[in-house]
Design a protein around this motif. Sequence first.
Motif, PDB file in Angstrom:
ATOM      1  N   LEU A 159      -6.794  -5.117  -7.649  1.00  0.00           N
ATOM      2  CA  LEU A 159      -7.133  -4.216  -7.845  1.00  0.00           C
ATOM      3  C   LEU A 159      -8.768  -4.238  -6.621  1.00  0.00           C
ATOM      4  CD1 LEU A 159      -5.994  -1.441  -5.599  1.00  0.00           C
ATOM      5  CD2 LEU A 159      -7.133  -0.315  -7.909  1.00  0.00           C
ATOM      6  N   PRO A 160      -9.034  -4.650  -5.999  1.00  0.00           N
ATOM      7  CA  PRO A 160     -10.548  -5.034  -5.345  1.00  0.00           C
ATOM      8  C   PRO A 160     -11.514  -4.060  -6.330  1.00  0.00           C
ATOM      9  CG  PRO A 160      -9.733  -4.552  -3.451  1.00  0.00           C
ATOM     10  CD  PRO A 160      -8.458  -4.805  -4.266  1.00  0.00           C
ATOM     11  N   ALA A 161     -12.930  -4.182  -6.284  1.00  0.00           N
ATOM     12  CA  ALA A 161     -13.473  -2.853  -6.729  1.00  0.00           C
ATOM     13  C   ALA A 161     -13.948  -2.035  -5.133  1.00  0.00           C
ATOM     14  CB  ALA A 161     -14.600  -3.427  -7.650  1.00  0.00           C
ATOM     15  N   PRO A 162     -14.091  -0.675  -5.251  1.00  0.00           N
ATOM     16  CA  PRO A 162     -14.731   0.025  -3.968  1.00  0.00           C
ATOM     17  C   PRO A 162     -16.135  -0.426  -3.634  1.00  0.00           C
ATOM     18  CG  PRO A 162     -14.491   1.466  -6.032  1.00  0.00           C
ATOM     19  CD  PRO A 162     -14.293   0.576  -6.890  1.00  0.00           C
ATOM     20  N   LEU A 163     -16.195  -0.307  -2.596  1.00  0.00           N
ATOM     21  CA  LEU A 163     -18.057  -0.335  -2.019  1.00  0.00           C
ATOM     22  C   LEU A 163     -18.289   1.015  -2.445  1.00  0.00           C
ATOM     23  CD1 LEU A 163     -16.990  -1.023   1.760  1.00  0.00           C
ATOM     24  CD2 LEU A 163     -18.010  -2.760   0.066  1.00  0.00           C
ATOM     25  N   LEU A 164     -19.842   0.410  -2.784  1.00  0.00           N
ATOM     26  CA  LEU A 164     -20.711   1.978  -3.053  1.00  0.00           C
ATOM     27  C   LEU A 164     -20.684   2.631  -2.297  1.00  0.00           C
ATOM     28  CD1 LEU A 164     -22.922   2.411  -5.426  1.00  0.00           C
ATOM     29  CD2 LEU A 164     -24.444   1.660  -3.623  1.00  0.00           C
ATOM     30  N   LYS A 165     -20.019   3.130  -1.575  1.00  0.00           N
ATOM     31  CA  LYS A 165     -20.496   4.340   0.289  1.00  0.00           C
ATOM     32  C   LYS A 165     -19.132   5.444  -0.104  1.00  0.00           C
ATOM     33  CE  LYS A 165     -17.990   1.718   3.491  1.00  0.00           C
ATOM     34  NZ  LYS A 165     -16.404   2.964   3.410  1.00  0.00           N
ATOM     35  N   ASP A 166     -18.094   4.176  -1.339  1.00  0.00           N
ATOM     36  CA  ASP A 166     -16.854   4.646  -1.194  1.00  0.00           C
ATOM     37  C   ASP A 166     -16.660   5.840  -2.788  1.00  0.00           C
ATOM     38  OD1 ASP A 166     -15.677   4.437   1.259  1.00  0.00           O
ATOM     39  OD2 ASP A 166     -15.320   2.890   1.090  1.00  0.00           O
ATOM     40  N   VAL A 167     -17.999   5.224  -3.368  1.00  0.00           N
ATOM     41  CA  VAL A 167     -18.301   5.896  -4.648  1.00  0.00           C
ATOM     42  C   VAL A 167     -18.117   7.356  -5.282  1.00  0.00           C
ATOM     43  CG1 VAL A 167     -16.687   3.959  -5.981  1.00  0.00           C
ATOM     44  CG2 VAL A 167     -19.410   4.657  -5.944  1.00  0.00           C
ATOM     45  N   VAL A 168     -17.924   7.830  -5.919  1.00  0.00           N
ATOM     46  CA  VAL A 168     -19.132   9.674  -5.822  1.00  0.00           C
ATOM     47  C   VAL A 168     -19.981   8.939  -7.597  1.00  0.00           C
ATOM     48  CG1 VAL A 168     -19.061  11.855  -6.686  1.00  0.00           C
ATOM     49  CG2 VAL A 168     -17.853  10.709  -5.177  1.00  0.00           C
ATOM     50  N   LEU A 169     -20.494   8.850  -7.325  1.00  0.00           N
ATOM     51  CA  LEU A 169     -21.848   8.118  -9.174  1.00  0.00           C
ATOM     52  C   LEU A 169     -22.330   9.257  -9.546  1.00  0.00           C
ATOM     53  CD1 LEU A 169     -24.000   5.886  -7.060  1.00  0.00           C
ATOM     54  CD2 LEU A 169     -22.531   5.209  -8.333  1.00  0.00           C
ATOM     55  N   ASP A 170     -21.871   9.349 -10.578  1.00  0.00           N
ATOM     56  CA  ASP A 170     -22.462  10.350 -12.093  1.00  0.00           C
ATOM     57  C   ASP A 170     -23.876  10.042 -12.213  1.00  0.00           C
ATOM     58  OD1 ASP A 170     -19.120  11.032 -12.321  1.00  0.00           O
ATOM     59  OD2 ASP A 170     -19.464   9.821 -13.864  1.00  0.00           O
ATOM     60  N   GLU A 171     -24.044   8.812 -11.592  1.00  0.00           N
ATOM     61  CA  GLU A 171     -25.480   9.355 -11.953  1.00  0.00           C
ATOM     62  C   GLU A 171     -26.656   8.248 -11.331  1.00  0.00           C
ATOM     63  OE1 GLU A 171     -27.231  10.007 -15.104  1.00  0.00           O
ATOM     64  OE2 GLU A 171     -26.036  10.276 -16.869  1.00  0.00           O
ATOM     65  N   PRO A 172     -26.709   8.683  -9.917  1.00  0.00           N
ATOM     66  CA  PRO A 172     -27.494   8.039  -8.666  1.00  0.00           C
ATOM     67  C   PRO A 172     -28.725   7.992  -9.225  1.00  0.00           C
ATOM     68  CG  PRO A 172     -26.691  10.288  -8.738  1.00  0.00           C
ATOM     69  CD  PRO A 172     -26.411  10.492  -9.430  1.00  0.00           C
ATOM     70  N   ALA A 173     -29.222   8.569  -9.671  1.00  0.00           N
ATOM     71  CA  ALA A 173     -31.152   7.564  -9.725  1.00  0.00           C
ATOM     72  C   ALA A 173     -30.772   6.464 -10.686  1.00  0.00           C
ATOM     73  CB  ALA A 173     -31.245   8.604 -11.262  1.00  0.00           C
ATOM     74  N   GLU A 174     -29.624   6.402 -11.900  1.00  0.00           N
ATOM     75  CA  GLU A 174     -29.226   5.318 -12.660  1.00  0.00           C
ATOM     76  C   GLU A 174     -29.380   4.533 -11.554  1.00  0.00           C
ATOM     77  OE1 GLU A 174     -28.039   6.259 -16.739  1.00  0.00           O
ATOM     78  OE2 GLU A 174     -29.072   7.488 -16.606  1.00  0.00           O
ATOM     79  N   VAL A 175     -28.456   4.670 -10.898  1.00  0.00           N
ATOM     80  CA  VAL A 175     -27.756   3.351  -9.911  1.00  0.00           C
ATOM     81  C   VAL A 175     -28.908   2.701  -9.373  1.00  0.00           C
ATOM     82  CG1 VAL A 175     -26.116   2.533  -8.721  1.00  0.00           C
ATOM     83  CG2 VAL A 175     -25.493   4.048 -10.603  1.00  0.00           C
ATOM     84  N   PHE A 176     -29.802   3.353  -8.742  1.00  0.00           N
ATOM     85  CA  PHE A 176     -31.051   3.309  -7.951  1.00  0.00           C
ATOM     86  C   PHE A 176     -31.467   2.709  -8.608  1.00  0.00           C
ATOM     87  CE2 PHE A 176     -35.384   4.372  -6.622  1.00  0.00           C
ATOM     88  CZ  PHE A 176     -35.100   3.670  -4.960  1.00  0.00           C
ATOM     89  N   ASP A 177     -32.101   2.700  -9.673  1.00  0.00           N
ATOM     90  CA  ASP A 177     -33.222   1.685 -10.345  1.00  0.00           C
ATOM     91  C   ASP A 177     -32.313   0.564 -10.444  1.00  0.00           C
ATOM     92  OD1 ASP A 177     -34.664   3.980 -11.024  1.00  0.00           O
ATOM     93  OD2 ASP A 177     -34.634   5.128 -12.599  1.00  0.00           O
ATOM     94  N   SER A 178     -31.193   0.622 -10.995  1.00  0.00           N
ATOM     95  CA  SER A 178     -30.739  -0.984 -11.184  1.00  0.00           C
ATOM     96  C   SER A 178     -30.180  -1.411 -10.182  1.00  0.00           C
ATOM     97  CB  SER A 178     -28.812  -0.490 -11.501  1.00  0.00           C
ATOM     98  OG  SER A 178     -28.442  -1.289 -12.019  1.00  0.00           O
ATOM     99  N   ILE A 179     -30.005  -1.213  -9.186  1.00  0.00           N
ATOM    100  CA  ILE A 179     -29.785  -1.941  -7.477  1.00  0.00           C
ATOM    101  C   ILE A 179     -31.579  -2.312  -7.603  1.00  0.00           C
ATOM    102  CG2 ILE A 179     -30.207  -1.341  -5.373  1.00  0.00           C
ATOM    103  CD1 ILE A 179     -27.443   0.557  -5.538  1.00  0.00           C
ATOM    104  N   ILE A 180     -32.869  -1.488  -7.741  1.00  0.00           N
ATOM    105  CA  ILE A 180     -33.397  -1.551  -7.308  1.00  0.00           C
ATOM    106  C   ILE A 180     -34.164  -3.038  -8.537  1.00  0.00           C
ATOM    107  CG2 ILE A 180     -36.258  -1.412  -6.905  1.00  0.00           C
ATOM    108  CD1 ILE A 180     -34.595  -0.315  -5.072  1.00  0.00           C
ATOM    109  N   GLU A 181     -33.857  -3.078  -9.500  1.00  0.00           N
ATOM    110  CA  GLU A 181     -34.483  -4.047 -10.026  1.00  0.00           C
ATOM    111  C   GLU A 181     -33.362  -5.439 -10.209  1.00  0.00           C
ATOM    112  OE1 GLU A 181     -33.803  -4.711 -14.977  1.00  0.00           O
ATOM    113  OE2 GLU A 181     -32.851  -3.323 -13.882  1.00  0.00           O
TER     114      GLU A 181
END
Length: 261
Positions: A159-181
């Motif tokens: 089963l492939p991982a979903p796209l970011l656009k299709d998931v509900v994130l618990d901690e969006p701010a952390e995910v944002f930081d991680s993407i910028i990093e």
Amino acid sequence: MKRVETKRKRIESELEKRKMKRRRDSDEFKVVEGVIDTSTLKTLYRLLNRGVLSSLYGAISTGKEANVYRGVGSDGKSVAVKIYRMTTAESDYMLEYIIGDPRFQHVKRRSRALIPQWALKEYKNLFRYHEAGVRVPRPIAIERNVVVMEFIGDLESGLPAPLLKDVVLDEPAEVFDSIIEMVEIGVRKANLVHADLSAFNILWYGQPVFIDVSQAVLLEHDNARKYLFRDIQNITTYFSKLGVEIEDPQVIVEAILSGDS
Ligand SMILES: Nc1ncnc2c1ncn2[C@@H]1O[C@H](COP(=O)(O)OP(=O)(O)O)[C@@H](O)[C@H]1O
Ligand SMILES: [Mg+2]
């Protein structure tokens, strides 16, 4: 009524025979036969002979320029197989991202020659990102228009991982930081700008994973800064909508480029 019935039986048995023959011809790649041109089928066989692939399953995605399939590697584990279509109607835009790249000195304009270069560019970019520690699928093999890479998802069930656009994130701010990093490490250590970064090209597997890197350019590319701004803007727009408080994209870009964020 009877005649129609007999006719249908005849057609069915003919189809069955053909199916049997097809199976004998290429059991490993039966799902792609008929969908894929003969030269690509040969390329898949080369990967089979090289021991990279042992079989191919259904398409995970059918896109404009490429299809992605789940395959099985020689070790029995799932791999992702990205097959670029040899005849893409829209290969012109590719030139913008490949001309001027010192790694590709002699860019060919005919699809037959350009598409394998484009696939090789994706492989090389995956390699650079991976070496630099940016989360991308680990590149496994390149053969003409076919890129084999690590499968992001459940290796057992396939089963492939979903796209970011299709998931509900618990901690969006952390995910944002991680993407910028990740963008920042990409620029500083891999010397690359993704150039098509958005929630459509990031997989979510507990952490963000960048994919679709064929168009990524070296920082020396004439438009690299423009693409970097566009990438950052896509990400900031997406996360702003999720309610994350975000700086001006230009400020983020400058921090990335100056190396003091
Ligand atoms: N390594 C991978 N592991 C799992 N799924 C993948 C992988 N690479 C791509 N995919 C799936 O295939 C889709 C298309 O891949 P992508 O590289 O974005 O090609 P396209 O050029 O068609 O957008 C992705 O949206 C994702 O769902
Ligand atoms: Mg994509």
